[in-house]
Design an enzyme around this catalytic site. Structure first.
Site, PDB file in Angstrom:
ATOM      1  N   TRP A 360      -8.535  13.303   5.000  1.00  0.00           N
ATOM      2  CA  TRP A 360      -7.503  13.726   5.960  1.00  0.00           C
ATOM      3  C   TRP A 360      -6.521  14.691   5.307  1.00  0.00           C
ATOM      4  O   TRP A 360      -5.749  15.361   5.993  1.00  0.00           O
ATOM      5  CB  TRP A 360      -6.786  12.511   6.555  1.00  0.00           C
ATOM      6  N   GLU A 492      -1.532   2.820   0.977  1.00  0.00           N
ATOM      7  CA  GLU A 492      -2.711   2.005   0.698  1.00  0.00           C
ATOM      8  C   GLU A 492      -2.382   0.751  -0.117  1.00  0.00           C
ATOM      9  O   GLU A 492      -3.278  -0.013  -0.455  1.00  0.00           O
ATOM     10  CB  GLU A 492      -3.765   2.850  -0.014  1.00  0.00           C
ATOM     11  N   LYS A 604       2.918   3.259  -1.834  1.00  0.00           N
ATOM     12  CA  LYS A 604       2.185   4.236  -2.644  1.00  0.00           C
ATOM     13  C   LYS A 604       2.585   5.666  -2.284  1.00  0.00           C
ATOM     14  O   LYS A 604       2.710   6.526  -3.146  1.00  0.00           O
ATOM     15  CB  LYS A 604       0.677   4.036  -2.431  1.00  0.00           C
ATOM     16  N   GLN A 605       2.743   5.887  -1.001  1.00  0.00           N
ATOM     17  CA  GLN A 605       3.092   7.243  -0.539  1.00  0.00           C
ATOM     18  C   GLN A 605       3.818   7.164   0.790  1.00  0.00           C
ATOM     19  O   GLN A 605       3.807   6.125   1.447  1.00  0.00           O
ATOM     20  CB  GLN A 605       1.831   8.092  -0.377  1.00  0.00           C
TER      21      GLN A 605
END
Length: 770
Positions: A360, A492, A604-605
């Protein structure tokens, strides 16, 4: 502690001094590519130290059978591997009977590597004393031609310093290579044919299972004091998978002797199999007719043309300047938009990690870069790549999830449209990627003004995705809302959660957006509408059901904190911020068990904040500030895709110090090896986020109502910055400094833009200062 051995330089990546511990990292950092092939910066000569050999051909892959401890129904059959391709760069060297090997030399001095980003070449030079006490100077330069994209060129020069020397060059091509990351220690290639004549050699090999056939070729010339000498190989050695030549030259002390090697690949995706060798011979003729120096000049011109449009300048901060140019350079080395069958791999041509070619990342991060720095057809090709794989996405939803009626789930990782990611939590839970693919269609139209893609192809993709969201949502009688259960958001570090806000939000948006496009195509593109409806058989009942799902989507919210919750259970976690996390525990993905990570609050992000980035105009700046202040303290940024989003949002909020820190982290992620993994390859797709952090962050560029808007902000560490945007075939240059911002236009007709909400008209070939 981040690595810091790369010397600051505006246009080059430079390493000085030989250190065996840095070899693998430098092999990644000094990688070269030309969109069709690429290679890590492996030494040409034999090296017995630790090294990660890697050459890669765009679009050539192997379906390595998935390896899991316990097979679950729905696991992808294979994990796609970007193949380590046959080696054409090899040139073993023998001096007075001793092999040159930097791992065993008595001494190595004045070692230097340079990746010249302005001109598109890589060089290496050093002095060495071999075990037999022969001292030599070596200089190597190599590049992969942008003009002839099946051609690479190497010039390898040796000067004996303290004695006369018998120099033996042993160039070879070798198909007996392996992947670092093979699941089952399988070989991926079978050798079909070895052929040589005069100074040329060809090895034809085929991939197992996928049946890509490749001719790896070389042509060698020997030079004495810059002049091509009539030297033939004294030995030709053929083995099961390789051909090597030996050229002997008696060099007097102080005399330069060189080998020039042309090599590369011809591939069955571009040529008929029976003509692969003759196609390679044509390239050799073309290359030898032009000669090394002319090819290098052409390379410099081709890169000058790329930089003319895509360069970003930063004044007063060399490390920031080097970082952005490194990112732009690698993006252009990976993908130039010449071949619509290709896409942008997360590691490009720099390593094997992440296997497949398309994530993505392409839609969420890369398309804006290619739209603004190239012709719009390049971005359109990236959209068409997904259209061409729509049938596979429908199969994916049908076979693995039991969905019906043309619902489409695009793969998390793919080479040919099939899912080939081997982690269950990602493959069937990280479904938000469907939303990014729809968002890219919207983003393309918003930026280019080219609506034609939607009735021609895009609407079918949108309908498949909308059907997926409609079927994936569940009506909760408890909440009296539609919920989306068992997902993994962009973060994630939370698997199998319920009602990830970002996923629910983009699902609602996709349903609404698709509904609106159906109405528009129905009224304005009648023949396209009829063609599409005959394929998808969509009726009003189904459309109203979509609308009902979108209108009643559930979004977890905390009244106490005044923020949308990343997912239903976020507040159940022990909310210890990253600032209070022991630094010795970082990065947590290398220090903690997965169970511990999943129970932690660490992100994580950008996840909720990813939604605020995509849908900025749906929220106020106060909303953004509140969500940024809540989530950023829990974000560890252990995804390369995270710092750029935070940099853009910090800039929007006027928090320039934070924006600058995040920018440096995203632009120098690999150069400074923040995540301690650069030896595995570079983070190519996140490099597009670096570009966005300047153009959209510091430049404040947005498209609203078919018009460009800018809110330039400048970090105090910089004197100024500039960039160019190709907006609807009008090239606008923005040059920001502490004194103000200038705009100029390369185009025929005036362009209206808004700067901090105030209308400004830019006339052709005229500078406007704001």
């Amino acid at each position: 502690m981040n690595q810091d051995y790369i010397l600051p330089n505006n246009w080059s990546i430079i390493e000085e001094g030989f250190d065996a511990d840095r070899v693998k990292s430098s092999e990644s950092l000094f990688s070269i590519g030309n969109g069709a092939m690429g290679q890590r910066a492996n030494f040409e000569e034999h090296y017995s130290g630790s090294t990660f050999q890697g050459s890669y051909i765009a679009g050539v892959y192997y379906p390595d059978k998935t390896k899991v401890g316990w097979w679950k129904n729905g696991y992808p059959e294979y994990f796609a591997k970007v193949l380590n391709a046959p080696n054409w760069i090899g040139i073993n060297v023998e001096i007075n009977g001793e092999n040159l090997d930097l791992a065993t030399c008595k001494s190595v001095a004045h070692f230097k590597r340079e990746l010249n980003m302005k001109e598109g070449w890589y060089s290496r030079s050093f002095e060495a004393v071999l075990q037999n006490d022969t001292q030599i100077e070596v200089k190597v330069i190599r590049f992969l031609s942008l003009d002839i994209d099946e051609l690479g060129a190497i010039r390898y020069e040796i000067v004996p310093v303290n004695t006369d020397a018998k120099v033996v060059f042993k160039p070879y091509v070798d198909a007996g290579i392996e992947n670092e990351d093979t699941n089952w220690e399988e070989r991926f290639w079978e050798t079909l044919e070895l052929k040589n004549q005069d100074n040329q050699a060809f090895v034809v090999a085929r991939t197992l299972k996928t049946n890509f056939t490749v001719a790896t070729y070389m042509h060698n010339s020997i030079l004495v004091n810059e002049t091509i000498a009539d030297v033939k190989p004294v030995e030709v050695k053929k083995e099961a998978h390789s051909i090597s030549f030996s050229y002997e030259i008696a060099a007097v002390k102080g005399q330069k002797v060189s080998i020039q090697k042309f090599g590369g690949y011809t591939v069955s995706t571009n040529h008929k199999e029976e003509y692969l060798i003759s196609a390679a011979q044509k390239i050799i003729t073309q290359a030898t007719d032009l000669g090394f120096d002319r090819l290098l000049e052409n390379q410099k011109l081709a890169w000058a043309k790329i930089w003319e449009m895509s360069d970003i300048t930063i004044e007063g901060d060399v490390k920031a300047q080097q970082g952005i140019r490194f990112n732009i350079f690698q993006l252009n080395q990976t993908y130039l938009g010449k071949d619509s069958r290709l896409n942008i791999g997360p590691k490009g041509f720099t390593g094997e990690k992440y296997g497949g070619s398309t994530y993505w990342d392409t839609e969420a991060y890369c398309i804006p870069f290619y739209m603004a720095t190239k012709d719009q057809n390049v971005a359109r090709s990236l959209l068409e790549y997904r259209y061409n794989q729509l049938d596979k996405a429908i199969e994916n939803a049908q076979n693995n999830l039991g969905f019906k009626n043309g619902a489409a789930l695009y793969p998390m990782v793919t080479m040919n449209g099939e899912e080939c990611h081997n982690e269950w939590e990602i493959t069937f839970e990280e479904i938000h990627r469907n939303g990014a693919i729809a968002f890219a269609i919207y983003n393309y139209y918003r930026f280019t003004g080219d609506y034609s893609y939607i009735p021609e192809k895009g609407l079918e993709v949108l309908i498949g995705i909308a059907r997926f969201w409609h079927q994936r949502a569940t009506f909760s009688t408890n909440k009296n809302k539609y919920v989306i259960l068992g997902v993994t958001g962009p973060n994630e570090y939370e698997n199998n959660v319920n009602n990830n806000w970002y996923t629910n939000y983009i699902a609602k948006w996709c349903l609404d957006y698709t509904y609106a496009q159906i109405e528009k195509v129905k009224s304005e593109y009648t023949s396209d509408f009829e063609r599409i409806m005959s394929k998808v058989t969509l009726n009003d009942t189904e459309l109203q059901s979509w609308k009902n799902t979108a209108d009643n989507m559930y979004f977890p919210y905390s009244e106490e904190h005044g923020v949308y919750l990343q997912q239903d259970g976020f507040l159940d976690k022990e909310l210890i911020t990253v600032a209070d996390l022991d630094k010795s525990q970082r990065p947590i993905n290398q220090k903690w068990s997965w169970d511990r990570i999943l129970r932690s609050p660490y992100i994580k992000q950008a996840d909720t904040l990813q939604g605020f980035y995509f849908f900025e105009d749906h929220f106020t700046r106060e909303d953004l500030a509140k969500h940024f202040d809540f989530y950023e303290p829990f974000t560890v940024h252990e995804s390369s895709l995270s710092p750029c989003v935070h940099s853009i949002q910090a800039a929007v909020l006027g928090r320039m110090e934070q924006a600058y820190t995040f920018y440096l982290r995203t632009s120098r992620l690999d150069l400074d090896d923040y995540n301690k993994e650069v030896h595995e390859g570079l983070h190519i797709t996140s490099m597009a986020g670096t570009w966005m952090s300047i153009v959209e962050g510091f430049g404040g560029m947005r498209v609203k109502n078919d018009t460009l808007h800018f809110e330039p902000r400048i970090p105090k560490q910089w004197q100024g910055f500039s960039f160019k945007i190709n907006f609807r075939n009008q090239i606008i240059k923005v040059n920001a400094s502490h004194q103000g911002t200038t705009f100029s236009l390369e185009g025929e007709t005036p362009v209206k833009v808004f700067v901090f909400g105030k209308e400004v008209v830019i006339e052709p070939n005229n500078i406007v200062t704001v």
